[in-house]
Scaffold this active site. Structure first.
Site, PDB file in Angstrom:
ATOM      1  N   HIS A 138      -6.959 -14.082   0.556  1.00 57.17           N
ATOM      2  CA  HIS A 138      -6.591 -12.787   1.132  1.00 57.17           C
ATOM      3  C   HIS A 138      -6.761 -11.713   0.069  1.00 57.17           C
ATOM      4  CE1 HIS A 138      -4.580  -9.720   3.441  1.00 57.17           C
ATOM      5  NE2 HIS A 138      -3.682  -9.544   2.486  1.00 57.17           N
ATOM      6  N   LYS A 159      -4.640  -2.080  -0.743  1.00 57.54           N
ATOM      7  CA  LYS A 159      -5.919  -2.685  -1.166  1.00 57.54           C
ATOM      8  C   LYS A 159      -7.101  -2.028  -0.467  1.00 57.54           C
ATOM      9  CE  LYS A 159      -4.802  -6.863   0.083  1.00 57.54           C
ATOM     10  NZ  LYS A 159      -3.433  -6.563   0.594  1.00 57.54           N
ATOM     11  N   ASP A 177     -10.002  -8.012   3.516  1.00 60.75           N
ATOM     12  CA  ASP A 177      -8.971  -8.840   4.144  1.00 60.75           C
ATOM     13  C   ASP A 177      -9.166 -10.332   3.851  1.00 60.75           C
ATOM     14  OD1 ASP A 177      -6.578  -9.076   5.749  1.00 60.75           O
ATOM     15  OD2 ASP A 177      -7.851 -10.059   7.229  1.00 60.75           O
ATOM     16  N   ARG A 242       1.171  -2.626 -21.570  1.00 60.78           N
ATOM     17  CA  ARG A 242       0.779  -1.255 -21.892  1.00 60.78           C
ATOM     18  C   ARG A 242      -0.368  -1.198 -22.897  1.00 60.78           C
ATOM     19  NH1 ARG A 242       5.983   2.264 -23.227  1.00 60.78           N
ATOM     20  NH2 ARG A 242       4.346   3.875 -23.150  1.00 60.78           N
TER      21      ARG A 242
END
Length: 304
Positions: A138, A159, A177, A242
């Protein structure tokens, strides 16, 4: 995974010389071929009988030079194994004895006009893809700056909207999808299921056809997957990378892919972040690591 001899022959444009496709238990399950020269010489201790059998000029010449009684003896033993099919290359005629024993054993014989080595290479290439392990994932798959980027995340995280922005920037959509992933060698390749190819779902808008809206250049049939970007709603209690020093990966079909977790919050341009991530991954693959360069600068400054 398995394919029938008929599927194998159809995909490679082979002509049927004799027989019909075997039952499913005799299907092809190995992504390789066998040239049975040693078996014609009488050596059966190591015999890859489960592979398509390819007979070239050398094997055919050896059969022709045999004494008829020995030829029949060797071929009877040869056909006692569960052969899926035989392919005769270079447009050569099939010997009567070989054809008769193949028909008795129910083994189909196909022919090709290609040279043996050329056909063998093409056949192994086809089998490698046709028999590759597969998995459906998916997510959304795009080609971004030549990098296959698989975007994953829970439903509703954004998405498809991110993919739409990337398409507007000139990148190509492969699947939305559902992504069909296959392993070929040590690489993973993704494509869209045929039923939903070219379509993308946008909440509040519905199903749209990307090829019709943006043109065929916005679509790509298949791409190698180089990295995974996982989108998730920003969490204040989670510490995100980060500096780019946390090497994470996701394993699919036994292959590890670089993984980036990207937090989502209002006002953040996800498409731009994905573009930068793809470019940065390409730079790392080429040997440039921004973290190492910055670290070296700090070391030089400290030494001063």
């Amino acid at each position: 995974m398995k394919i029938t001899p008929h599927e194998f022959a159809s995909a490679l444009g082979l002509s049927l010389i004799s027989g019909a496709a075997r039952e499913s238990e005799e299907s092809i399950t190995v992504a390789d071929i066998c040239r049975p020269g040693l078996q014609f010489a009488g050596y059966f201790d190591v015999f890859n009988y489960e592979r398509p059998q390819v007979i070239g000029k050398t094997e055919m010449a050896y059969l022709d030079d045999m004494h008829p009684d020995i030829r029949i003896e060797r071929l009877k033993k040869y056909f006692s194994y569960g052969l899926p099919c035989i392919v005769i290359a270079r447009g050569m005629e099939c010997p009567e004895t070989l054809m008769r024993l193949a028909e008795e054993s129910g083994v189909p014989i196909y022919g090709t006009k290609e040279e043996t080595s050329a056909f063998s290479a093409k056949a192994m290439g086809y089998l490698s893809e046709a028999l590759a392990p597969r998995q459906t994932c998916h997510g959304v798959l795009l080609d971004v700056y030549g990098m296959g980027v698989l975007i994953t995340g829970k439903s509703g995280v954004g998405k498809s909207e991110c993919a739409l922005e990337l398409i507007k920037h000139g990148h190509q959509l492969v699947a939305d999808d559902a992504v069909e992933i296959s392993r070929v060698g040590t690489s993973l390749w993704g494509e869209s299921p045929e039923m939903i190819r070219n379509f993308i779902e946008l909440r509040g808008v519905g199903i749209v056809d990307i090829k019709e809206i943006f043109g065929i250049g916005a679509m790509l049939r298949r791409v190698r997957i180089d990295m995974v970007i996982h989108l998730e709603i920003w969490r204040d209690d989670k510490e995100y990378d980060r500096l780019g020093t946390m090497d994470q990966s996701m394993e699919i079909l036994g292959v590890k892919l670089p993984l980036l977790e990207i937090p989502v919050h209002p006002g953040r341009s996800l498409a731009t972040v994905v573009e930068i991530a793809a470019r940065n991954r390409r730079l790392k693959a080429e040997g440039y690591d921004a973290v190492k360069v910055l670290d070296e600068r700090l070391r030089r400054q400290y030494r001063k």
